[in-house]
Scaffold this motif. Structure first.
Motif, PDB file in Angstrom:
ATOM      1  N   ILE A   1       0.865  -1.185   0.000  1.00  0.00           N
ATOM      2  CA  ILE A   1       0.000   0.000   0.000  1.00  0.00           C
ATOM      3  C   ILE A   1       0.901   1.235   0.000  1.00  0.00           C
ATOM      4  O   ILE A   1       1.675   1.447   0.929  1.00  0.00           O
ATOM      5  N   ALA A   2       0.819   2.018  -1.084  1.00  0.00           N
ATOM      6  CA  ALA A   2       1.790   3.103  -1.286  1.00  0.00           C
ATOM      7  C   ALA A   2       1.139   4.303  -1.967  1.00  0.00           C
ATOM      8  O   ALA A   2       0.096   4.187  -2.623  1.00  0.00           O
ATOM      9  N   ASN A   3       1.794   5.464  -1.807  1.00  0.00           N
ATOM     10  CA  ASN A   3       1.301   6.680  -2.465  1.00  0.00           C
ATOM     11  C   ASN A   3       1.815   6.754  -3.896  1.00  0.00           C
ATOM     12  O   ASN A   3       2.471   5.829  -4.388  1.00  0.00           O
ATOM     13  N   GLU A   4       1.555   7.887  -4.547  1.00  0.00           N
ATOM     14  CA  GLU A   4       1.925   8.016  -5.957  1.00  0.00           C
ATOM     15  C   GLU A   4       3.431   8.000  -6.186  1.00  0.00           C
ATOM     16  O   GLU A   4       3.914   7.746  -7.293  1.00  0.00           O
ATOM     17  N   LYS A   5       4.206   8.246  -5.127  1.00  0.00           N
ATOM     18  CA  LYS A   5       5.670   8.188  -5.220  1.00  0.00           C
ATOM     19  C   LYS A   5       6.201   6.813  -4.826  1.00  0.00           C
ATOM     20  O   LYS A   5       7.398   6.632  -4.664  1.00  0.00           O
ATOM     21  N   ASN A   6       5.287   5.882  -4.654  1.00  0.00           N
ATOM     22  CA  ASN A   6       5.612   4.501  -4.286  1.00  0.00           C
ATOM     23  C   ASN A   6       6.237   4.398  -2.896  1.00  0.00           C
ATOM     24  O   ASN A   6       7.030   3.489  -2.617  1.00  0.00           O
ATOM     25  N   ILE A   7       5.873   5.309  -2.020  1.00  0.00           N
ATOM     26  CA  ILE A   7       6.328   5.275  -0.626  1.00  0.00           C
ATOM     27  C   ILE A   7       5.275   4.566   0.216  1.00  0.00           C
ATOM     28  O   ILE A   7       4.084   4.899   0.150  1.00  0.00           O
ATOM     29  N   ARG A   8       5.714   3.580   0.973  1.00  0.00           N
ATOM     30  CA  ARG A   8       4.787   2.811   1.798  1.00  0.00           C
ATOM     31  C   ARG A   8       4.040   3.698   2.783  1.00  0.00           C
ATOM     32  O   ARG A   8       4.596   4.647   3.333  1.00  0.00           O
ATOM     33  N   ILE A   9       2.764   3.353   2.994  1.00  0.00           N
ATOM     34  CA  ILE A   9       1.907   4.150   3.873  1.00  0.00           C
ATOM     35  C   ILE A   9       1.622   3.431   5.186  1.00  0.00           C
ATOM     36  O   ILE A   9       1.600   4.041   6.251  1.00  0.00           O
ATOM     37  N   VAL A  10       1.408   2.125   5.117  1.00  0.00           N
ATOM     38  CA  VAL A  10       1.057   1.356   6.314  1.00  0.00           C
ATOM     39  C   VAL A  10       2.344   0.778   6.891  1.00  0.00           C
ATOM     40  O   VAL A  10       2.818  -0.276   6.477  1.00  0.00           O
ATOM     41  N   THR A  11       2.917   1.504   7.843  1.00  0.00           N
ATOM     42  CA  THR A  11       4.276   1.179   8.321  1.00  0.00           C
ATOM     43  C   THR A  11       4.370   1.014   9.835  1.00  0.00           C
ATOM     44  O   THR A  11       5.461   1.025  10.390  1.00  0.00           O
ATOM     45  N   ALA A  12       3.235   0.857  10.510  1.00  0.00           N
ATOM     46  CA  ALA A  12       3.256   0.813  11.977  1.00  0.00           C
ATOM     47  C   ALA A  12       4.142  -0.299  12.511  1.00  0.00           C
ATOM     48  O   ALA A  12       4.835  -0.131  13.518  1.00  0.00           O
ATOM     49  N   PHE A  13       4.150  -1.454  11.865  1.00  0.00           N
ATOM     50  CA  PHE A  13       4.925  -2.580  12.384  1.00  0.00           C
ATOM     51  C   PHE A  13       6.422  -2.335  12.275  1.00  0.00           C
ATOM     52  O   PHE A  13       7.212  -2.914  13.022  1.00  0.00           O
ATOM     53  N   THR A  14       6.822  -1.488  11.325  1.00  0.00           N
ATOM     54  CA  THR A  14       8.236  -1.153  11.191  1.00  0.00           C
ATOM     55  C   THR A  14       8.717  -0.418  12.436  1.00  0.00           C
ATOM     56  O   THR A  14       9.784  -0.718  12.977  1.00  0.00           O
ATOM     57  N   TYR A  15       7.935   0.562  12.885  1.00  0.00           N
ATOM     58  CA  TYR A  15       8.286   1.267  14.117  1.00  0.00           C
ATOM     59  C   TYR A  15       8.300   0.311  15.305  1.00  0.00           C
ATOM     60  O   TYR A  15       9.197   0.367  16.151  1.00  0.00           O
ATOM     61  N   ASN A  16       7.289  -0.562  15.358  1.00  0.00           N
ATOM     62  CA  ASN A  16       7.187  -1.480  16.492  1.00  0.00           C
ATOM     63  C   ASN A  16       8.318  -2.497  16.525  1.00  0.00           C
ATOM     64  O   ASN A  16       8.723  -2.942  17.596  1.00  0.00           O
ATOM     65  N   ALA A  17       8.835  -2.859  15.356  1.00  0.00           N
ATOM     66  CA  ALA A  17      10.025  -3.719  15.327  1.00  0.00           C
ATOM     67  C   ALA A  17      11.188  -3.006  15.999  1.00  0.00           C
ATOM     68  O   ALA A  17      11.971  -3.616  16.740  1.00  0.00           O
ATOM     69  N   GLY A  18      11.298  -1.705  15.743  1.00  0.00           N
ATOM     70  CA  GLY A  18      12.339  -0.907  16.399  1.00  0.00           C
ATOM     71  C   GLY A  18      12.149  -0.837  17.904  1.00  0.00           C
ATOM     72  O   GLY A  18      13.118  -0.976  18.671  1.00  0.00           O
ATOM     73  N   TYR A  19      10.907  -0.632  18.336  1.00  0.00           N
ATOM     74  CA  TYR A  19      10.627  -0.575  19.781  1.00  0.00           C
ATOM     75  C   TYR A  19      11.043  -1.880  20.464  1.00  0.00           C
ATOM     76  O   TYR A  19      11.815  -1.883  21.428  1.00  0.00           O
ATOM     77  N   ALA A  20      10.482  -2.994  19.960  1.00  0.00           N
ATOM     78  CA  ALA A  20      10.740  -4.291  20.593  1.00  0.00           C
ATOM     79  C   ALA A  20      12.203  -4.697  20.454  1.00  0.00           C
ATOM     80  O   ALA A  20      12.782  -5.284  21.382  1.00  0.00           O
ATOM     81  N   GLY A  21      12.802  -4.390  19.298  1.00  0.00           N
ATOM     82  CA  GLY A  21      14.204  -4.743  19.090  1.00  0.00           C
ATOM     83  C   GLY A  21      15.133  -4.037  20.055  1.00  0.00           C
ATOM     84  O   GLY A  21      16.108  -4.634  20.549  1.00  0.00           O
ATOM     85  N   MET A  22      14.827  -2.784  20.365  1.00  0.00           N
ATOM     86  CA  MET A  22      15.657  -2.042  21.313  1.00  0.00           C
ATOM     87  C   MET A  22      15.511  -2.628  22.718  1.00  0.00           C
ATOM     88  O   MET A  22      16.509  -2.828  23.427  1.00  0.00           O
ATOM     89  N   VAL A  23      14.272  -2.892  23.115  1.00  0.00           N
ATOM     90  CA  VAL A  23      14.042  -3.462  24.453  1.00  0.00           C
ATOM     91  C   VAL A  23      14.736  -4.813  24.587  1.00  0.00           C
ATOM     92  O   VAL A  23      15.436  -5.081  25.570  1.00  0.00           O
ATOM     93  N   ASP A  24      14.568  -5.666  23.583  1.00  0.00           N
ATOM     94  CA  ASP A  24      15.151  -7.006  23.667  1.00  0.00           C
ATOM     95  C   ASP A  24      16.678  -6.978  23.629  1.00  0.00           C
ATOM     96  O   ASP A  24      17.340  -7.827  24.231  1.00  0.00           O
ATOM     97  N   THR A  25      17.239  -6.003  22.931  1.00  0.00           N
ATOM     98  CA  THR A  25      18.701  -5.893  22.896  1.00  0.00           C
ATOM     99  C   THR A  25      19.233  -5.429  24.246  1.00  0.00           C
ATOM    100  O   THR A  25      20.234  -5.975  24.753  1.00  0.00           O
ATOM    101  N   LEU A  26      18.587  -4.469  24.872  1.00  0.00           N
ATOM    102  CA  LEU A  26      19.003  -4.020  26.199  1.00  0.00           C
ATOM    103  C   LEU A  26      18.822  -5.134  27.221  1.00  0.00           C
ATOM    104  O   LEU A  26      19.660  -5.315  28.122  1.00  0.00           O
ATOM    105  N   TRP A  27      17.740  -5.889  27.083  1.00  0.00           N
ATOM    106  CA  TRP A  27      17.527  -7.064  27.943  1.00  0.00           C
ATOM    107  C   TRP A  27      18.662  -8.066  27.748  1.00  0.00           C
ATOM    108  O   TRP A  27      19.185  -8.639  28.713  1.00  0.00           O
ATOM    109  N   THR A  28      19.065  -8.260  26.500  1.00  0.00           N
ATOM    110  CA  THR A  28      20.166  -9.181  26.190  1.00  0.00           C
ATOM    111  C   THR A  28      21.462  -8.727  26.853  1.00  0.00           C
ATOM    112  O   THR A  28      22.188  -9.528  27.446  1.00  0.00           O
TER     113      THR A  28
END
Length: 451
Positions: free
Chosen positions: A126-153
């Protein structure tokens, strides 16, 4: 057009997966628009394992029917790849199909979708006319969880060596399941850093973030809760030698600093340095074969490497086995790698896919051996492939927010019409891989994946 809408329960093969594309709040809107909504029960009938972060009663309360049988649905919202035995004929599916790059593991599913005369709308496309993705919430959440899990590690790895440290209070993201819980724990860790400092028997803690996209943004958003200072490449040596213990340090670099020109490139280094950042990045993406990793000047000084960049085989690796062996033989500063993008044998050559229930392994550069868990000599690598699952409710809510501007159009479209005549928004039409079992013009190249 009043369609019957279905919400699919995720399969058992998706370990830890409890996300859903349509939360109860947005499910209510679908019903208010006059559509019937059927939701598969959250608990799997064979194992009773919960596969959804939101209880069935929340959907029932707003008027949805809870039913294992969703065969009457016209439009079905899933999340990840669907097992072939669950696919039904003449349905319109929305999910992350992971097929448009030719992923071999999903070609059987793709073929079955074609046989079932399915319509497939892929969230990732799902993208705009410039072919930039619009539905990207999980990308941010991967960053959130990845940071927490790395600090936990990091906390677990230090504690395993008998070192008391401020990261011990941080749990794996899945333990709290809510982003607010993780933020509270990071704040507590930050106060411990300010009061007691980072462990004296380790160098000052420098975190290197690779990339400046959405994943890196998510990781930095949580990292920034800790007392920290941003530094650049030129400051690495000085900070490593003289840094304060009452804070941590962040070096964030993008492709123009992650990589450098090889000898014999079409342009020389002085010419490359004259380019602005955008021009450097463009040259890199157009000529990846002319570059090599620049991390040999970074790895001797950093405690944690956060990998947040997209990678494919045509690009140089950031960390090869040869490079890390050379660095680690002389300098064992690197404690952990948070491989958020998790490309097995990818930009980090010794990366492998891990899961929430077995998230960390130790890589020993000297022997090139891998041992699951936290014990042994080497570098702890966190490479969980489904990180957003750890904040399932938060991730689902943000995803539904992203999808909401298109939701009424999706559920109201007449999927019996031709692709040319259907009244779907342009952003959604760009994401239609298959229409009634045939690849759309944009994705004709995918016919080759059926062979």
């Amino acid at each position: 057009m009043k369609n019957i809408i279905g919400i699919l329960r995720e399969g058992l093969n998706k370990r830890g997966e409890k996300r859903v594309a349509i939360t109860p709040d947005y499910a209510k809107k679908i019903i208010d628009w006059g559509h019937k909504l059927i939701v598969q029960p959250a608990h799997h009938p064979e194992t009773n394992e919960s596969k959804r972060a939101f209880d069935d009663k929340l959907y029932k309360r707003i008027g949805a029917e809870i039913n294992e049988d969703i065969s009457s649905a016209d439009v079905i919202f899933g999340l990840k790849e669907i097992n072939t035995h669950r696919l039904m004929e003449n349905k319109s599916y929305l999910f992350f199909s992971h097929t448009h790059k030719g992923q071999k593991k999903n070609r059987k599913m793709l073929k079955r979708l074609a046989e079932c005369k399915s319509t497939v709308i892929d969230y990732e496309l799902i993208a705009n006319e410039k072919n930039i993705r619009i539905v990207t919430a999980f990308t941010y959440n991967a960053g959130y969880a990845g940071m927490v899990d790395t600090l936990w590690t990091v906390g677990k790895r230090m504690a395993g060596k008998g070192v008391k440290n401020p990261f011990e209070v941080i749990p794996q993201a899945i333990e709290g399941e809510e982003l607010s819980v993780a933020k509270d724990k990071l704040a507590k860790s930050g106060k411990a850093i300010e009061r007691f400092g980072t462990p004296a028997n380790y160098p000052p803690m420098i975190f290197c973030f690779l990339g400046k996209g959405k994943t890196a943004y998510g990781a930095r958003k949580l990292f920034n809760i800790l007392p920290h200072e941003n530094i650049n490449l030129n400051q690495l040596g000085e900070v490593y030698t003289n840094a304060s213990r009452e804070k941590v340090y962040a070096l964030q670099i993008d492709v123009e600093e992650i990589y450098r020109l090889k000898n014999g490139s079409k342009i020389n280094q002085p010419e490359f340095e004259q380019l602005n950042i955008r021009e450097k990045q463009k040259y890199y993406f157009n000529n990846p074969e002319e570059f090599e990793s620049n991390l040999d000047i970074v790895l001797p000084y950093i405690s944690v490497l956060m990998n947040c960049i997209i990678w494919s085989g045509k690009y140089p690796r950031t960390v090869t086995k040869e490079l890390i062996k050379k660095i680690y033989t002389k300098n064992k500063t690197l404690l952990a790698i948070g491989d958020i993008t998790c490309d097995p044998n990818g930009s980090i050559e010794f990366s492998k896919e891990t899961w929430i229930d077995n998230p960390v392994y130790i890589y020993d550069p000297a022997t090139e051996s891998i041992n699951d868990g936290f014990g042994g000599n080497g570098i702890a690598v966190m490479a969980v492939t489904n990180l957003p699952c750890e904040f399932s409710a938060d991730a689902s809510q943000e995803f539904s927010n992203d999808l909401e501007p298109f939701l009424k159009n999706i559920v109201s479209a007449d999927y019996s019409k031709s692709f040319e005549d259907v009244n779907l928004l342009p952003e959604i039409k760009r994401a239609v891989i298959m229409w009634q079992g045939k690849f759309t013009e944009r994705y004709q190249y995918m016919k080759d994946y059926l062979n």
